[in-house]
Design an enzyme around this catalytic site. Structure first.
Site, short mmCIF file in Angstrom:
data_model
loop_
_atom_site.label_atom_id
_atom_site.label_comp_id
_atom_site.label_asym_id
_atom_site.label_seq_id
_atom_site.Cartn_x
_atom_site.Cartn_y
_atom_site.Cartn_z
N THR A 44 45.16 36.59 44.71
CA THR A 44 46.14 37.43 44.01
C THR A 44 47.33 37.64 44.94
O THR A 44 47.17 38.07 46.08
CB THR A 44 45.55 38.81 43.64
OG1 THR A 44 45.02 39.42 44.82
CG2 THR A 44 44.50 38.70 42.57
N ASN A 46 50.05 39.79 46.19
CA ASN A 46 50.33 41.23 46.16
C ASN A 46 51.82 41.46 46.41
O ASN A 46 52.41 40.83 47.29
CB ASN A 46 49.52 41.95 47.24
CG ASN A 46 48.02 41.83 47.04
OD1 ASN A 46 47.53 40.79 46.58
ND2 ASN A 46 47.29 42.87 47.38
N GLU A 110 48.64 43.31 42.05
CA GLU A 110 48.03 42.04 42.45
C GLU A 110 48.10 41.05 41.31
O GLU A 110 47.56 41.29 40.24
CB GLU A 110 46.56 42.27 42.79
CG GLU A 110 46.39 43.42 43.75
CD GLU A 110 44.96 43.56 44.20
OE1 GLU A 110 44.10 42.84 43.67
OE2 GLU A 110 44.74 44.38 45.08
C1 FMN Z 1 43.30 40.35 36.32
C2 FMN Z 1 42.69 41.25 37.35
C3 FMN Z 1 41.88 42.29 36.95
C4 FMN Z 1 41.29 43.14 37.89
N1 FMN Z 1 40.49 44.17 37.48
C5 FMN Z 1 39.89 44.96 38.38
C6 FMN Z 1 39.03 46.03 37.97
O1 FMN Z 1 38.83 46.29 36.78
N2 FMN Z 1 38.43 46.79 38.93
C7 FMN Z 1 38.62 46.55 40.27
O2 FMN Z 1 38.05 47.25 41.07
N3 FMN Z 1 39.46 45.56 40.69
C8 FMN Z 1 40.09 44.76 39.78
N4 FMN Z 1 40.92 43.75 40.18
C9 FMN Z 1 41.32 43.70 41.58
C10 FMN Z 1 40.45 42.86 42.47
O3 FMN Z 1 39.36 43.63 42.91
C11 FMN Z 1 41.40 42.50 43.60
O4 FMN Z 1 42.26 41.49 43.14
C12 FMN Z 1 40.72 42.11 44.86
O5 FMN Z 1 40.17 43.25 45.44
C13 FMN Z 1 41.64 41.42 45.84
O6 FMN Z 1 42.43 42.30 46.56
P1 FMN Z 1 43.41 41.82 47.72
O7 FMN Z 1 44.57 41.10 47.10
O8 FMN Z 1 43.86 43.09 48.38
O9 FMN Z 1 42.66 40.93 48.66
C14 FMN Z 1 41.53 42.91 39.26
C15 FMN Z 1 42.36 41.85 39.66
C16 FMN Z 1 42.94 41.03 38.72
C17 FMN Z 1 43.83 39.91 39.17
N1 ADP Z 2 46.98 31.23 41.82
C1 ADP Z 2 47.41 32.07 42.76
N2 ADP Z 2 47.84 33.30 42.43
C2 ADP Z 2 48.28 34.14 43.38
N3 ADP Z 2 48.30 33.86 44.70
C3 ADP Z 2 47.88 32.64 45.11
C4 ADP Z 2 47.42 31.71 44.15
N4 ADP Z 2 47.06 30.58 44.81
C5 ADP Z 2 47.28 30.81 46.11
N5 ADP Z 2 47.79 32.04 46.32
C6 ADP Z 2 48.12 32.57 47.67
O1 ADP Z 2 47.02 33.39 48.06
C7 ADP Z 2 47.49 34.65 48.52
C8 ADP Z 2 46.56 35.78 48.10
O2 ADP Z 2 45.24 35.61 48.46
P1 ADP Z 2 44.34 36.90 48.64
O3 ADP Z 2 43.01 36.37 49.03
O4 ADP Z 2 44.43 37.77 47.44
O5 ADP Z 2 44.96 37.57 49.90
P2 ADP Z 2 45.67 38.99 50.10
O6 ADP Z 2 44.55 39.97 50.25
O7 ADP Z 2 46.49 38.84 51.34
O8 ADP Z 2 46.49 39.26 48.87
C9 ADP Z 2 48.83 34.84 47.85
O9 ADP Z 2 49.65 35.71 48.60
C10 ADP Z 2 49.37 33.43 47.77
O10 ADP Z 2 50.06 33.10 48.97
MG MG Z 3 45.76 39.52 46.92
#
Ligand code: FMN
Ligand code: ADP
Ligand code: MG
Length: 240
Positions: A44, A46, A110
């Site tokens: 995701t 961010n 995210e």
């Molecule tokens: C479409 C989508 C739906 C999500 N729904 C939830 C949810 O219902 N509950 C939750 O705790 N996290 C939810 N998440 C968040 C994920 O837990 C989160 O993307 C993950 O912790 C990664 O975090 P990071 O980018 O900080 O690494 C969702 C993420 C996405 C992309």
């Molecule tokens: N389909 C995708 N959607 C979003 N981010 C992606 C995707 N593919 C690769 N990435 C890369 O992965 C990173 C996010 O990975 P993630 O594990 O969520 O790390 P973080 O906790 O740092 O957000 C993004 O910042 C981007 O550089």
């Molecule tokens: Mg992320």
């Protein structure tokens, strides 16, 4: 906690986004908690959520769908026609909130970028083998413009990581089916083909990237010129 009720295949009215949507968000891609790819297999991108309550009080915590554009100056994927200088516009699904499964204390935005609607969906039910979510080359620090087109559901806590991943898989399918409707597809097609308010929003998506680079370069130059010059605090935190 999520109930066992079957999920609707689409979200939002068939006639097109209803106010407050489309909502425009923009920001540099920053580091998150590092869980998306590692724990969930769902990367995701961010973007900062600092001024969200002030600028977008209408955006409650929850899961949304929309379309994104990435700055082609720092993100230029190779296509069959070579690398592109225009921003690609892709479908996306996102969460805004505190990730109750992880009990975050700060709000995050995210965004999971999905493959083009013309490509097969890797998250479709019955897809061969284990679900593989879309993965692009990393694009940290790239500016991302996002047009939110609709709301899918609230955020939930889950009994397991697998249950969270499965619900996000269904979110991807709901987002895709929702965007495939005529009144939403027009936000993804070429900007010239869209007219009126849709055309304005579609035109905004790949815009403003040159101003952003100028602003970013300016902040970085200030740092180089004087070690005592305070770095813009927000950029300092965003960019590792
Ligand atoms: C479409 C989508 C739906 C999500 N729904 C939830 C949810 O219902 N509950 C939750 O705790 N996290 C939810 N998440 C968040 C994920 O837990 C989160 O993307 C993950 O912790 C990664 O975090 P990071 O980018 O900080 O690494 C969702 C993420 C996405 C992309
Ligand atoms: N389909 C995708 N959607 C979003 N981010 C992606 C995707 N593919 C690769 N990435 C890369 O992965 C990173 C996010 O990975 P993630 O594990 O969520 O790390 P973080 O906790 O740092 O957000 C993004 O910042 C981007 O550089
Ligand atoms: Mg992320």
């Amino acid at each position: 906690m999520r109930s066992d009720k079957p999920r609707d295949p689409v979200a939002g009215p068939d006639a097109g986004p209803e106010p407050p949507y489309p909502v425009r968000l923009s920001g540099p891609v920053i580091k998150g908690f590092g869980r998306g790819s590692k724990d969930l297999g769902i990367p995701t991108a961010n973007i900062p959520a600092d001024d969200l309550s002030e600028k977008h009080p209408e955006l409650t915590t929850g899961v949304y769908y929309g379309v994104v554009a990435l700055d082609p100056k720092t993100y230029h994927p190779e296509t069959s026609e070579g690398s592109t200088s225009t921003a690609v516009v892709l479908p996306a699904v996102l969460s805004i909130g505190y990730n109750p499964f992880y009990k975050n204390t700060v709000r995050s935005v995210e965004i999971h970028i999905m493959p083009a609607l013309t490509e097969p969906s890797p998250t479709a039910a019955g897809h061969e083998g284990q679900t593989k979510f879309n993965r692009l080359p990393d694009f940290y620090k790239t500016r991302l413009n996002l047009l939110i087109l609709g709301y899918i559901r609230p955020e939930f806590d889950y009994v397991s990581l697998e249950a969270l991943v499965e619900d996000i898989r269904v979110d991807c399918e709901v987002a895709r089916e929702s965007l495939l409707r005529e009144a939403y597809k027009c936000y993804i097609v070429d900007a010239e083909k869209a007219s009126g308010k849709v055309g304005e929003d579609r035109g905004w998506l790949p815009s403003g990237f040159s101003d952003w680079i100028a602003a970013l370069d300016d902040s970085l130059i200030k740092i180089e010129v004087s070690a005592t010059t305070p770095f813009t605090p927000r950029l300092d935190r965003w960019i590792a």
